[in-house]
Write a protein that holds these residues in place. Structure first.
Motif, PDB file in Angstrom:
ATOM      1  N   UNK A 184      42.606   1.096  69.059  1.00  0.00           N
ATOM      2  CA  UNK A 184      41.246   1.538  68.778  1.00  0.00           C
ATOM      3  C   UNK A 184      40.938   1.551  67.281  1.00  0.00           C
ATOM      4  N   UNK A 185      41.926   1.220  66.461  1.00  0.00           N
ATOM      5  CA  UNK A 185      41.721   1.197  65.021  1.00  0.00           C
ATOM      6  C   UNK A 185      41.724   2.573  64.372  1.00  0.00           C
ATOM      7  N   UNK A 186      42.266   3.573  65.074  1.00  0.00           N
ATOM      8  CA  UNK A 186      42.291   4.928  64.518  1.00  0.00           C
ATOM      9  C   UNK A 186      43.436   5.119  63.527  1.00  0.00           C
ATOM     10  N   UNK A 187      44.393   4.234  63.526  1.00  0.00           N
ATOM     11  CA  UNK A 187      45.449   4.273  62.528  1.00  0.00           C
ATOM     12  C   UNK A 187      46.554   5.260  62.816  1.00  0.00           C
ATOM     13  N   UNK A 188      47.186   5.714  61.721  1.00  0.00           N
ATOM     14  CA  UNK A 188      48.355   6.592  61.798  1.00  0.00           C
ATOM     15  C   UNK A 188      48.057   7.905  61.089  1.00  0.00           C
ATOM     16  N   UNK A 189      48.667   8.998  61.562  1.00  0.00           N
ATOM     17  CA  UNK A 189      48.552  10.252  60.812  1.00  0.00           C
ATOM     18  C   UNK A 189      49.207  10.089  59.434  1.00  0.00           C
ATOM     19  N   UNK A 190      48.709  10.823  58.455  1.00  0.00           N
ATOM     20  CA  UNK A 190      49.221  10.709  57.089  1.00  0.00           C
ATOM     21  C   UNK A 190      50.718  10.983  57.026  1.00  0.00           C
ATOM     22  N   UNK A 191      51.175  11.989  57.770  1.00  0.00           N
ATOM     23  CA  UNK A 191      52.605  12.319  57.775  1.00  0.00           C
ATOM     24  C   UNK A 191      53.433  11.143  58.280  1.00  0.00           C
ATOM     25  N   UNK A 192      52.954  10.473  59.330  1.00  0.00           N
ATOM     26  CA  UNK A 192      53.671   9.320  59.884  1.00  0.00           C
ATOM     27  C   UNK A 192      53.687   8.164  58.888  1.00  0.00           C
ATOM     28  N   UNK A 249      53.003  -1.822  51.682  1.00  0.00           N
ATOM     29  CA  UNK A 249      51.606  -2.145  51.381  1.00  0.00           C
ATOM     30  C   UNK A 249      50.755  -2.106  52.648  1.00  0.00           C
ATOM     31  N   UNK A 250      51.266  -2.724  53.721  1.00  0.00           N
ATOM     32  CA  UNK A 250      50.489  -2.763  54.963  1.00  0.00           C
ATOM     33  C   UNK A 250      50.251  -1.358  55.517  1.00  0.00           C
ATOM     34  N   UNK A 251      51.300  -0.545  55.533  1.00  0.00           N
ATOM     35  CA  UNK A 251      51.163   0.804  56.082  1.00  0.00           C
ATOM     36  C   UNK A 251      50.285   1.672  55.191  1.00  0.00           C
ATOM     37  N   UNK A 252      50.523   1.621  53.891  1.00  0.00           N
ATOM     38  CA  UNK A 252      49.812   2.513  52.970  1.00  0.00           C
ATOM     39  C   UNK A 252      48.359   2.118  52.780  1.00  0.00           C
ATOM     40  N   UNK A 253      48.091   0.834  52.672  1.00  0.00           N
ATOM     41  CA  UNK A 253      46.741   0.419  52.284  1.00  0.00           C
ATOM     42  C   UNK A 253      45.931  -0.258  53.379  1.00  0.00           C
ATOM     43  N   UNK A 254      46.564  -0.896  54.332  1.00  0.00           N
ATOM     44  CA  UNK A 254      45.828  -1.621  55.359  1.00  0.00           C
ATOM     45  C   UNK A 254      45.667  -0.850  56.667  1.00  0.00           C
ATOM     46  N   UNK A 255      46.586   0.076  56.929  1.00  0.00           N
ATOM     47  CA  UNK A 255      46.519   0.850  58.156  1.00  0.00           C
ATOM     48  C   UNK A 255      45.658   2.086  57.912  1.00  0.00           C
ATOM     49  N   UNK A 256      44.629   2.302  58.726  1.00  0.00           N
ATOM     50  CA  UNK A 256      43.784   3.474  58.521  1.00  0.00           C
ATOM     51  C   UNK A 256      44.578   4.774  58.712  1.00  0.00           C
ATOM     52  N   UNK A 257      44.138   5.821  58.010  1.00  0.00           N
ATOM     53  CA  UNK A 257      44.755   7.124  58.144  1.00  0.00           C
ATOM     54  C   UNK A 257      43.994   7.929  59.182  1.00  0.00           C
ATOM     55  N   UNK A 258      44.709   8.374  60.207  1.00  0.00           N
ATOM     56  CA  UNK A 258      44.098   9.154  61.284  1.00  0.00           C
ATOM     57  C   UNK A 258      43.966  10.605  60.826  1.00  0.00           C
ATOM     58  N   UNK A 259      42.798  11.146  60.958  1.00  0.00           N
ATOM     59  CA  UNK A 259      42.546  12.540  60.557  1.00  0.00           C
ATOM     60  C   UNK A 259      42.749  13.472  61.716  1.00  0.00           C
TER      61      UNK A 259
END
Length: 131
Positions: free
Chosen positions: A76-84, A121-131
């Protein structure tokens, strides 16, 4: 009651997609219990393989309590939690640092560092951060 997924048309590659899905699922479950071995990416790839091999297995994977939510969030493009994201990036850096000395050729070491940097780079900048 959830709808029953359509059966895919038989193809010669279907057994290979199923086998790949099972292997990737196994790696994903290993990632849930082994520290420093991420599981999410394997589950996402397993869901994609099952989608091509047999939607019933994809539905089974999506119905798993923790795993299904991770795959759904990614799709759904919601990404990953910041901790993950932090944990994943730290795991990549640690894995690259510990394995770098085992690569005897300088060119291989450079390539390995670049692969690690691409992952961070992909995880930090391309993957959205889920709030």
């Amino acid at each position: 009651m959830s709808p029953v997924p359509e059966q895919p048309k038989p193809t010669r590659l279907r057994p290979l997609w199923l086998a790949l899905g099972f292997v990737l699922t196994g790696l994903g479950f290993l990632g849930l219990i082994l520290p420093g071995f991420p599981g999410t990416v394997w589950f996402i790839l397993a869901a994609a393989a099952f989608a091509k091999g047999d939607p019933k297995w994809e539905a089974w994977l999506l119905s798993r309590p923790v795993v299904g939510q991770m795959i759904s969030d990614y799709r759904a493009g919601r990404g990953m939690p910041l901790r993950a994201k932090w944990i994943a990036c730290i795991c990549i850096v640690v894995a690259v640092a510990f394995s770098l000395g085992r690569i005897p050729v300088l060119a291989g070491q450079v390539v390995w560092v670049l692969v690690g940097l691409a992952g961070v780079w992909f995880i930090a900048l391309r993957t959205p951060t889920k709030r």
